[in-house]
Write a protein that holds these residues in place. Structure first.
Motif, PDB file in Angstrom:
ATOM      1  N   TYR A 136      25.065  77.898  54.640  1.00 14.43           N
ATOM      2  CA  TYR A 136      26.032  77.057  55.373  1.00 14.43           C
ATOM      3  C   TYR A 136      25.286  76.044  56.233  1.00 14.43           C
ATOM      4  O   TYR A 136      24.964  76.324  57.398  1.00 14.43           O
ATOM      5  CB  TYR A 136      26.938  77.950  56.236  1.00 14.43           C
ATOM      6  N   LYS A 139      25.972  75.494  59.948  1.00 13.99           N
ATOM      7  CA  LYS A 139      25.813  76.614  60.880  1.00 13.99           C
ATOM      8  C   LYS A 139      24.377  77.130  60.945  1.00 13.99           C
ATOM      9  O   LYS A 139      24.045  77.958  61.783  1.00 13.99           O
ATOM     10  CB  LYS A 139      26.697  77.789  60.435  1.00 13.99           C
TER      11      LYS A 139
ATOM     12  N   ASP B 393      28.987  71.727  49.951  1.00 13.16           N
ATOM     13  CA  ASP B 393      28.844  72.124  51.361  1.00 13.16           C
ATOM     14  C   ASP B 393      29.372  71.046  52.305  1.00 13.16           C
ATOM     15  O   ASP B 393      29.637  71.307  53.464  1.00 13.16           O
ATOM     16  CB  ASP B 393      27.373  72.438  51.676  1.00 13.16           C
ATOM     17  N   SER B 399      34.455  75.427  52.541  1.00 13.71           N
ATOM     18  CA  SER B 399      34.100  76.298  53.660  1.00 13.71           C
ATOM     19  C   SER B 399      32.697  75.991  54.184  1.00 13.71           C
ATOM     20  O   SER B 399      32.105  76.802  54.884  1.00 13.71           O
ATOM     21  CB  SER B 399      34.195  77.754  53.213  1.00 13.71           C
ATOM     22  N   GLY B 400      32.141  74.849  53.784  1.00 11.56           N
ATOM     23  CA  GLY B 400      30.847  74.448  54.337  1.00 11.56           C
ATOM     24  C   GLY B 400      29.654  74.966  53.572  1.00 11.56           C
ATOM     25  O   GLY B 400      28.539  74.951  54.062  1.00 11.56           O
ATOM     26  N   GLY B 401      29.867  75.425  52.351  1.00  8.09           N
ATOM     27  CA  GLY B 401      28.757  75.918  51.533  1.00  8.09           C
ATOM     28  C   GLY B 401      29.080  77.286  50.985  1.00  8.09           C
ATOM     29  O   GLY B 401      30.116  77.514  50.382  1.00  8.09           O
ATOM     30  N   GLY B 402      28.170  78.235  51.232  1.00  7.08           N
ATOM     31  CA  GLY B 402      28.426  79.596  50.814  1.00  7.08           C
ATOM     32  C   GLY B 402      27.906  79.905  49.426  1.00  7.08           C
ATOM     33  O   GLY B 402      27.185  79.117  48.811  1.00  7.08           O
TER      34      GLY B 402
END
Lengths: 209, 571
Positions: A136, A139, B393, B399-402
């Motif tokens: 992510y 983050k 991402d 969801s921002g990547g994963g």
């Protein structure tokens, strides 16, 4: 002068004298075209990586299977040939090599530092933990930036490899790349979903509707 | 090296086999002329060489653009860079020169967007005081657009009356295909924003024509169509010319120079046989250059003699001047409403079914730039290809990547929920944008190469800014979110570099004034009566429309003129 040759090529075009496709003809033409494309795919020996070392190949396989695992609908990345595809791309587009080899080494160093083992020998929980740290970008910790960049690149290649494979295309239920005898536009369910309709287009489309 | 000169004298030698060369060959062979066509590239046959209906997994690189700029399956043997065929740019300039080296040229892979120019497009200077008028009007060209519509085939609608867009003239159209669902959705948004949105005009058959089948809606026009349902020179123009028995095609013939005699007439073309490297020559009573605008200008500039020290037909110095390309900028958006839309085969034709013609005519006083642009939309669920959903991402719907099952589901959910808009606008010629011959560089055939000088003005930048504002408004009107960052002033608002839109024109300009133009209004050289140009070189201006239909209309008119003049023994 190769006029004769050109004549032959142009003459070999299918003789379709003013017909629209019937369903049967469309099917037949489609099958013919598909068969012509298939020849190469036949006999398969076990894949030998052209770029990756065995250790690298094992790491890429483990990583891509974590990115795209098997689920109820379809298989995982290695069932779709993703590691082989990534290996091929390293030779096809050599600009990717340093990022990939360097990234794999970065990953192993980080895992050794954390777990005393390279990535493939780490436990499932440890692999999950390192992936969580890298997956992510927004983050992730600044000290992981190189790993994050590498992980994103592998994720992108995995998505291409998986969703351009036979099982990936079936997974998406992509319905095209086929002969369509008559174009009838979108079905009512799709139109309703977007709240649109063919009705107000009026006379522009009278002939098609 | 000894030049191998074929003894035969053809009626016409045509350089180039694309849109302009193809029309020239068809019209002139049918008028009874013996035509020899030179093509720098090899033969191309869509049945043998094309990749229609292939799957990405048929190739280990899954369609990546390693060897071809528009991907492995695209029908372009060529690109912005060719091995051994360099070109240069003056310091501070960027111009990217696309060349297709293959029979049929760029008609094999182009977008089939066939926009008839309107009355205003031939008289822009009279309207806004910038650039130049053409020495003839839309009415002079209209009959040739009509012939093209009927012979080549095009779908679309007559919408000038309904929309009030008088500069989008009526044509002879086959019925347009019904829009895809998402196309109706952006039309709703366009209607609300008062942006005109009408059926596209593409040279793809929706009904059989002249023995060619109707489209089978696989969306792969750019790969070469085995049923000849779209327009490409090799399937539409060259077969009737071959049928006359009067066309000789020489592939692998890289034209070097137009030959001329002491009386100032063209006598033929010398070329390099690319298979052997030998220099050869073919003789003709008439020479037609249709090699693409910059290649034709290069040929003329390289054809120097005592009589023509600045290059053939270049006493005016106009050859190489007034280079333009369309302006281009694009933006995509994620459209949440398209998530979860019931799945269907939305391939359709190889391109948009609806588009937005320039809708703000005659508001020049309110806009900070002259001229306008049209919008080419795209989106939805395509056959997956290389780069599939890259950068997930950063996707605003994600969801921002994963990784893992959640990511797999995210790809499925977001696939196809995107609409993109590309603007194509009119650049006005300026004195700083031109080509000449680089004094130091030759290609691998020994032919001196072009050097490009390029400068956009504020007109083009502000046009791109307006495009971005419009695209953003459309995306937000659909409830969507722009993907990525909207380029600002420091990036010229996303304005594509010169040559990237592949609409180069103007470098062998036509006009009534012999001192300011190389050709007369029939695309005949002022100084060399038996020399003609039949590509986008003669264009006096761009329009906010693609060039091909006008290249072909002019080529058809020029060819009829040649046939008449020959009959009258004038040339």
């Amino acid at each position: 002068m190769n006029r004769r040759k050109v004549l032959k090529v142009l003459g070999a075009a299918p003789a379709m004298v003013g017909i629209a496709w019937t369903e049967a003809e469309a099917q037949q033409a489609h099958q013919h075209a598909q068969q012509a494309k298939k020849s190469a795919a036949a006999a398969k020996a076990p894949y030998k990586p052209k770029y990756f070392t065995p250790h690298e190949m094992a790491t890429v396989t483990a990583l891509t299977n974590l990115i795209i695992p098997k689920d109820e609908r379809s298989g995982n990345a290695s069932e779709a040939g993703v590691p082989e595809f990534i290996d091929y791309m390293m030779i096809d587009q050599p600009d990717r090599q340093t990022m990939m080899r360097g990234g794999l080494r970065w990953l192993d160093s980080e895992c050794r530092k954390r777990y005393g083992q390279p990535f493939v020998k780490s436990t499932e929980a440890q692999q999950t933990e390192i992936c969580d740290a890298l997956a992510y970008p927004a983050k992730a910790k600044p000290e992981h930036s190189h790993g994050v960049r590498f992980f994103s690149a592998v994720r992108d290649l995995t998505a291409t490899g998986f969703f351009t494979s036979k099982i990936g295309i079936a997974d998406l239920d992509y319905k095209g790349n086929t002969f369509v005898p008559k174009w009838t536009g979108a079905p009512k369910e799709a139109l309703d979903h977007l709240g649109v309709s063919y009705e107000p287009l009026g006379k522009w489309y009278t002939e098609s509707m | 090296m000894q030049v191998i000169r074929s003894p035969k004298v053809y009626d016409v030698v045509v350089v180039g086999s694309g849109a302009g060369g193809g029309i020239t060959a068809k019209v002139l062979t049918e008028a009874g002329a013996e035509v020899c066509m030179l093509e720098a590239g090899p033969e191309w046959d869509q049945g043998r060489d094309g990749k229609m209906l292939g799957w990405p997994y048929d190739s280990p690189r899954r369609g990546a653009s390693t060897e071809r700029p528009f991907g492995e399956f695209d029908a372009a043997w060529g690109g912005w860079q060719l091995d051994g065929e360099p070109y240069t740019s003056a310091p501070g300039s960027q111009f990217d020169w696309f060349r297709a080296r293959m029979l049929g040229g760029r008609t094999n892979h182009w977008g089939r967007i066939s926009l008839r120019w309107g009355p205003d497009d031939f008289r822009r200077k009279s309207i806004d005081g910038v650039g130049d008028d053409w020495p003839f009007t839309y009415d002079d060209i209209k009959p040739y657009y009509d012939k093209l519509d009927e012979f080549v085939g095009i779908f679309g609608t007559n919408h000038a009356a309904e929309t009030g867009l008088h500069n989008e003239p009526d044509g002879k159209f086959q019925p347009p295909p019904l829009p895809r669902a998402y196309e109706l959705y952006f039309k709703q948004a366009a209607d609300r924003l008062k942006v005109a949105c009408v059926p596209a005009r593409l040279s793809i058959l929706t009904k059989p024509l002249n023995g060619r089948a109707a489209c089978h809606y696989c969306a792969q026009c750019g790969r070469g169509c085995t049923t000849h349902s779209n327009f490409q020179s090799t399937t539409v123009l060259l077969p009737p010319a071959m049928k006359t028995g009067k066309l000789t095609i020489v592939t692998g013939a890289m034209a070097r120079e137009v030959l001329s005699n002491d009386e100032g007439k063209a006598t033929g073309v010398s070329y390099i046989d690319t298979a052997t490297g030998e220099e050869k020559a073919v003789q003709g009573r008439i020479v037609v250059l249709a090699a693409s605008a910059c290649e034709s200008a290069r040929l003329l500039l390289n054809s120097k003699s005592a009589r023509f020290p600045n290059g053939l037909a270049n006493g005016s110095g106009a050859v190489g001047q007034n280079l333009t390309d369309s302006t281009g900028a694009s933006l995509s958006g994620f459209i949440p409403k398209m998530v979860g839309m019931p799945n269907y085969n939305e391939d359709g034709t190889g391109g948009m079914h609806l588009y937005m013609p320039w809708w703000l005519n005659n508001v020049k006083d309110k806009l900070p730039f002259p001229r306008g642009y049209h919008i080419e939309p795209g989106g939805g669920r395509h056959m997956p290809g290389f780069g599939f959903m890259g950068g997930i991402d950063r996707h605003p719907g994600g969801s921002g990547g994963g990784y893992g099952k959640g990511l797999k589901e995210e790809y499925r959910r977001l696939w196809g929920a995107t609409i993109g808009f590309a603007g194509r606008g009119e650049m006005v010629a300026n004195k700083d944008t031109y080509m000449d011959i680089d004094p130091n560089v030759v290609d691998k055939w020994g032919i001196p190469v072009p050097r490009f000088h390029w400068k956009f003005g504020d007109s083009e930048r502000l046009q791109a800014r307006h495009m971005m504002e419009t695209f953003k408004a459309l995306i937000e009107e659909m409830g969507g979110t722009v993907l990525g960052k909207i380029p600002g002033a420091e990036q010229d608002y996303g304005l594509a570099a010169g040559g990237r839109i592949i609409h180069e024109a103007g470098v062998v300009r036509l006009g009534d004034d012999r001192k300011a133009s190389a050709l007369n209004k029939y695309c005949q050289a002022h100084e060399v009566k038996n020399l003609f140009v039949a590509d986008a070189g003669p264009f006096v201006s761009q329009a906010d429309k693609n060039l091909t239909w006008t290249i072909m209309a002019l080529a058809w008119r020029t060819s009829e003129y040649i046939a008449e003049q020959r009959k009258a023994l004038a040339i």
